[in-house]
Design an enzyme around this catalytic site. Structure first.
Site, PDB file in Angstrom:
ATOM      1  N   GLU A  29       0.843  -1.193   0.000  1.00 43.78           N
ATOM      2  CA  GLU A  29       0.000   0.000   0.000  1.00 43.78           C
ATOM      3  C   GLU A  29       0.877   1.241   0.000  1.00 43.78           C
ATOM      4  O   GLU A  29       1.981   1.235   0.552  1.00 43.78           O
ATOM      5  CB  GLU A  29      -0.911   0.013   1.238  1.00 43.78           C
ATOM      6  CG  GLU A  29      -1.820   1.238   1.296  1.00 43.78           C
ATOM      7  CD  GLU A  29      -2.787   1.208   2.477  1.00 43.78           C
ATOM      8  OE1 GLU A  29      -3.585   2.165   2.613  1.00 43.78           O
ATOM      9  OE2 GLU A  29      -2.744   0.240   3.258  1.00 43.78           O
ATOM     10  N   ASN A  74      -6.542   1.705   2.896  1.00 44.23           N
ATOM     11  CA  ASN A  74      -7.213   2.990   3.065  1.00 44.23           C
ATOM     12  C   ASN A  74      -6.826   3.993   1.992  1.00 44.23           C
ATOM     13  O   ASN A  74      -7.619   4.858   1.615  1.00 44.23           O
ATOM     14  CB  ASN A  74      -6.888   3.555   4.449  1.00 44.23           C
ATOM     15  CG  ASN A  74      -7.467   2.726   5.576  1.00 44.23           C
ATOM     16  OD1 ASN A  74      -8.214   1.775   5.350  1.00 44.23           O
ATOM     17  ND2 ASN A  74      -7.115   3.071   6.806  1.00 44.23           N
ATOM     18  N   ASN A 174     -12.244  -0.668  -0.299  1.00 38.16           N
ATOM     19  CA  ASN A 174     -11.520  -1.174   0.871  1.00 38.16           C
ATOM     20  C   ASN A 174     -12.232  -0.748   2.146  1.00 38.16           C
ATOM     21  O   ASN A 174     -12.528   0.436   2.329  1.00 38.16           O
ATOM     22  CB  ASN A 174     -10.091  -0.620   0.896  1.00 38.16           C
ATOM     23  CG  ASN A 174      -9.350  -0.975   2.170  1.00 38.16           C
ATOM     24  OD1 ASN A 174      -8.892  -2.093   2.345  1.00 38.16           O
ATOM     25  ND2 ASN A 174      -9.244  -0.013   3.104  1.00 38.16           N
ATOM     26  N   GLU A 175     -12.559  -1.723   2.996  1.00 35.10           N
ATOM     27  CA  GLU A 175     -13.075  -1.473   4.352  1.00 35.10           C
ATOM     28  C   GLU A 175     -14.136  -0.371   4.379  1.00 35.10           C
ATOM     29  O   GLU A 175     -14.084   0.542   5.211  1.00 35.10           O
ATOM     30  CB  GLU A 175     -11.913  -1.131   5.294  1.00 35.10           C
ATOM     31  CG  GLU A 175     -10.952  -2.286   5.490  1.00 35.10           C
ATOM     32  CD  GLU A 175      -9.837  -1.997   6.480  1.00 35.10           C
ATOM     33  OE1 GLU A 175      -9.703  -0.832   6.915  1.00 35.10           O
ATOM     34  OE2 GLU A 175      -9.070  -2.936   6.808  1.00 35.10           O
ATOM     35  N   TYR A 246      -6.405  -8.677  12.113  1.00 35.13           N
ATOM     36  CA  TYR A 246      -5.123  -8.436  12.764  1.00 35.13           C
ATOM     37  C   TYR A 246      -5.223  -8.940  14.203  1.00 35.13           C
ATOM     38  O   TYR A 246      -6.184  -8.626  14.911  1.00 35.13           O
ATOM     39  CB  TYR A 246      -4.761  -6.953  12.766  1.00 35.13           C
ATOM     40  CG  TYR A 246      -4.520  -6.361  11.404  1.00 35.13           C
ATOM     41  CD1 TYR A 246      -3.254  -6.356  10.831  1.00 35.13           C
ATOM     42  CD2 TYR A 246      -5.576  -5.809  10.665  1.00 35.13           C
ATOM     43  CE1 TYR A 246      -3.029  -5.813   9.574  1.00 35.13           C
ATOM     44  CE2 TYR A 246      -5.364  -5.269   9.404  1.00 35.13           C
ATOM     45  CZ  TYR A 246      -4.085  -5.273   8.867  1.00 35.13           C
ATOM     46  OH  TYR A 246      -3.874  -4.737   7.619  1.00 35.13           O
ATOM     47  N   GLU A 294      -6.170  -8.844   3.972  1.00 33.36           N
ATOM     48  CA  GLU A 294      -5.306  -8.187   4.960  1.00 33.36           C
ATOM     49  C   GLU A 294      -5.285  -9.079   6.192  1.00 33.36           C
ATOM     50  O   GLU A 294      -6.325  -9.338   6.796  1.00 33.36           O
ATOM     51  CB  GLU A 294      -5.807  -6.788   5.351  1.00 33.36           C
ATOM     52  CG  GLU A 294      -5.556  -5.716   4.327  1.00 33.36           C
ATOM     53  CD  GLU A 294      -5.849  -4.315   4.848  1.00 33.36           C
ATOM     54  OE1 GLU A 294      -5.618  -4.073   6.058  1.00 33.36           O
ATOM     55  OE2 GLU A 294      -6.305  -3.481   4.057  1.00 33.36           O
ATOM     56  N   GLN A 351       1.739  -5.701   5.756  1.00 41.07           N
ATOM     57  CA  GLN A 351       2.144  -5.501   4.372  1.00 41.07           C
ATOM     58  C   GLN A 351       3.508  -6.145   4.182  1.00 41.07           C
ATOM     59  O   GLN A 351       4.024  -6.747   5.120  1.00 41.07           O
ATOM     60  CB  GLN A 351       2.172  -4.005   4.066  1.00 41.07           C
ATOM     61  CG  GLN A 351       0.801  -3.345   4.176  1.00 41.07           C
ATOM     62  CD  GLN A 351       0.836  -1.876   3.812  1.00 41.07           C
ATOM     63  OE1 GLN A 351       1.680  -1.408   3.075  1.00 41.07           O
ATOM     64  NE2 GLN A 351      -0.096  -1.117   4.369  1.00 41.07           N
TER      65      GLN A 351
END
Length: 500
Positions: A29, A74, A174-175, A246, A294, A351
Site C-alpha cells: 500500500e 485505506n 476497501n473497508e 489483525y 489483509e 504488508q
C-alpha cells in the site's frame, strides 16, 4: 522439566481441499515507508535503474508470492488512478487523505506492475469506491485490460505500455464499513455500489474476478449484518468476500495472545456461514469464496502522523519489532488459513515491507528479515498442494479469554510428488512436547527433514544490529518405514516437518 506428550493423526483420506497458491499473497500500500523508503529508494546504493532496492526485491522473490494487492488499503479510497500513469515527472504531487502524507506519484501503475513482475507476482488491483464510483472503476479497467481501439486503452499505449496489464483480480474498494475510511458507507449503500460497479466492470471484461468488501473486523457493531446485506445485493456480480484480521497483544498476557488464532479461525468460519446463507437464499449454484486480503499479527499500535505539522513523503507508520512470540502466533494464523483453504482462496499478508512488514529497511542502509518472515517463507515453499486435516491430541490450557486451548496447533499438506509436510506450533511457553505423528494411508517415507524456529526468550527479535537473532534451524534424519515417528517440539516454537 519433563516434556509434555501429544499425538497427531494424519489420514490421507481426510482431505480439506486443494490449496490455491494465491493464499500466499502479499500487500503493498502507499502507506508509510512501504513504497517510498521501502521497495523504492532511488538514492540507495543498491537501487536498480528504476529506483527499486534490489536487496528488498531479493527478499520478496524468495517468498514466491503469486499475487500482490495494490495500491491499498485505506489509500485507495482517495486514489486518483490518472495521477499514477504517464511520465513520472509529469504526475501531480498530492496530499494523501488516508495517511496525511505527501504522495509524489513516482511509483504508479506501470512501475509497480514491472516491480511485481520482477518479484514473480501478479497484481491484485483495487478501485476507489470512496471518493469515486462505477464510472471511474470502469475507466481504470479499460485503461489496464482492454487491448486497444478505445480512448483509454490507446492512452495506455501512448504511455509506452502497448500490451494490456491483464489484471485478473479486482477489489471493489476497501473497508467501506469502517468509520475511519474516506467516504465510508452503510451496507446497503455499499452493496448497491459494489453490484453496479461489478456489473459494469464485468461487461467490459468478463474474465475478471471481483472481491466485495466484507467486515473489517469482528469487533465492529455492524458485523456480520454488513456481510449479509452486501452479499444479498451483490452476490451475482462478485466472486469473493474480503476478510481483514489483525491479532494484537495489547493488554494481553502471553498465553492469551498465543491462543488468539482460535478467534481468527472462528471469524473465518462465521463468514463462510454468512456466504452459504445468502447462497441458499438466492438459490444460487455459485459458492462464494473468501479473500483474506489483509492479515497479520499487530504487536504495536496503529500509528498516524496527526502530530506532524507538515505532511512528508514516506513517514514511519506502524513500524516495530516482531518477536519470537509474534512469529509463533503468526504461524498459528497460517495454520488457520490452511485449515480453511477449502473456502479461503486468496490471502494477502499486510504488508510486505516496513509497515507491519516481514521485511524492514534502513534509509540508505541494510534490509533485514523479521521473525515473521520465516513462517511465511516456509508455508509458501512447502505449503502447496492439498490440505489435510490433522486430529490433534495434546494437553490443553485455559487463558483469560479462551478455554481448552490445545498446546499443539497443526495442519498437513500433501504434495503432488507424494511428499508430506506438517506445520505445527507448540504454544507452551516453558515445556517441550514429545509429539507422535501417526501417518495413515501414506507410503513409507525414507527421510524426515525438520525446520524449527524457536529461542530462549519470547521477546527476542531481529533488528538492523542483530538481523539473525531469531532464525530457523534445520536437520535431516533417515526413516526406516516408520509411519509413527516422534519429534520433540521446543517450547514456544514454529515447526516444519517434511516427509519424503
Amino acid at each position: 522439566m519433563q516434556p509434555l506428550e501429544g499425538k497427531i493423526v494424519i489420514d490421507s483420506c481426510n482431505v480439506i481441499g486443494r490449496i490455491d497458491d494465491r493464499i500466499y499473497g502479499g500487500f503493498v500500500e502507499h502507506m508509510g515507508r512501504c513504497v517510498y523508503g521501502g521497495i523504492y529508494e532511488p538514492d540507495h546504493p543498491l537501487a536498480n535503474g528504476s529506483g527499486f532496492r534490489v536487496d528488498v526485491l531479493s527478499y520478496v522473490q524468495q517468498l514466491q508470492i503469486p499475487l500482490i494487492r495494490y495500491p491499498g488499503g485505506n489509500f485507495v479510497s482517495g486514489f486518483r488512478w490518472e495521477d499514477s500513469v504517464g511520465r513520472p515527472e509529469d504526475r501531480p504531487v498530492r496530499i494523501d487523505l488516508a495517511w496525511k502524507s505527501i504522495e509524489p506519484n513516482r511509483v504508479g501503475l506501470h512501475e509497480f506492475t514491472q516491480w511485481a513482475g520482477e518479484a514473480g507476482s501478479r497484481v491484485m488491483m483495487a478501485v476507489n469506491l470512496g471518493t469515486r464510483g462505477a464510472a471511474e472503476a470502469a475507466d481504470l479497467l479499460e485503461y489496464c485490460n482492454v487491448p486497444g481501439g478505445t480512448q483509454l486503452s490507446e492512452l495506455r499505449k501512448s504511455h509506452g505500455q502497448h500490451e494490456p496489464y491483464h489484471y485478473k483480480v479486482w477489489c471493489l474498494g476497501n473497508e467501506m464499513d469502517g468509520p475511519w475510511q474516506i467516504c465510508n458507507k452503510t451496507a446497503a449503500e455499499y452493496g448497491l455500489l459494489a453490484r453496479e460497479t461489478g456489473k459494469a466492470m464485468k461487461r467490459l471484461d468478463p474474465s475478471i474476478e471481483l472481491v466485495a468488501c466484507g467486515s473489517s473486523g469482528s469487533y465492529l457493531p455492524t458485523y456480520p449484518e454488513w456481510d449479509a446485506t452486501v452479499l444479498d445485493l451483490a452476490y451475482a456480480h462478485t466472486d469473493y468476500l474480503s476478510v481483514h484480521a489483525y491479532i494484537n497483544d495489547k493488554n494481553s498476557d502471553l498465553p492469551n495472545y498465543l491462543a488468539q488464532s482460535l478467534q481468527f479461525e472462528a471469524y473465518i468460519q462465521s463468514l463462510v456461514s454468512v456466504c452459504d446463507y445468502i447462497k441458499a437464499k438466492h438459490r444460487s449454484r455459485k459458492t462464494m469464496y473468501l479473500s483474506v486480503d489483509e492479515w497479520n499479527v499487530e504487536p504495536f499500535n496503529w500509528l498516524n502522523n496527526d502530530g506532524v505539522d507538515q505532511p512528508v513523503v514516506g513517514p514511519a507508520l506502524c513500524e516495530g519489532n516482531f518477536s519470537l512470540a509474534d512469529a509463533v502466533v503468526f504461524g498459528t494464523m497460517i495454520i488457520a488459513l490452511l485449515k480453511k483453504s477449502d473456502r479461503v482462496k486468496i490471502a494477502c499478508l499486510a504488508q510486505l515491507v516496513n509497515v507491519f512488514g516481514p521485511i524492514m529497511t534502513e534509509k540508505r542502509g541494510i534490509a533485514w528479515r523479521q521473525t515473521t518472515y520465516y513462517p511465511f517463507l516456509h508455508a509458501s515453499l512447502y505449503g502447496r498442494g492439498t490440505a489435510v486435516h490433522v486430529h490433534v491430541s495434546s494437553p490443553k490450557v485455559d487463558t483469560t479469554d479462551f478455554t481448552d486451548v490445545p498446546l499443539v496447533e497443526s495442519v498437513a499438506v500433501a504434495h503432488d510428488d507424494g511428499g508430506l509436510t506438517v506445520f505445527a506450533v507448540n504454544r507452551s511457553v516453558d515445556r517441550a512436547l514429545e509429539l507422535e505423528l501417526d501417518l495413515r494411508g501414506y507410503a513409507p517415507f525414507t527421510s524426515l527433514r525438520r525446520i524449527e524456529l524457536t529461542g530462549q526468550q519470547p521477546d527476542t527479535y531481529n533488528a538492523a544490529s542483530s538481523p539473525d537473532a531469531v532464525i530457523p534451524r534445520e536437520q535431516t534424519t533417515g526413516l526406516q518405514s516408520d509411519l509413527s515417528p516422534t519429534v520433540r517440539l521446543a517450547p514456544l516454537s514454529w515447526n516444519v516437518i517434511r516427509f519424503t
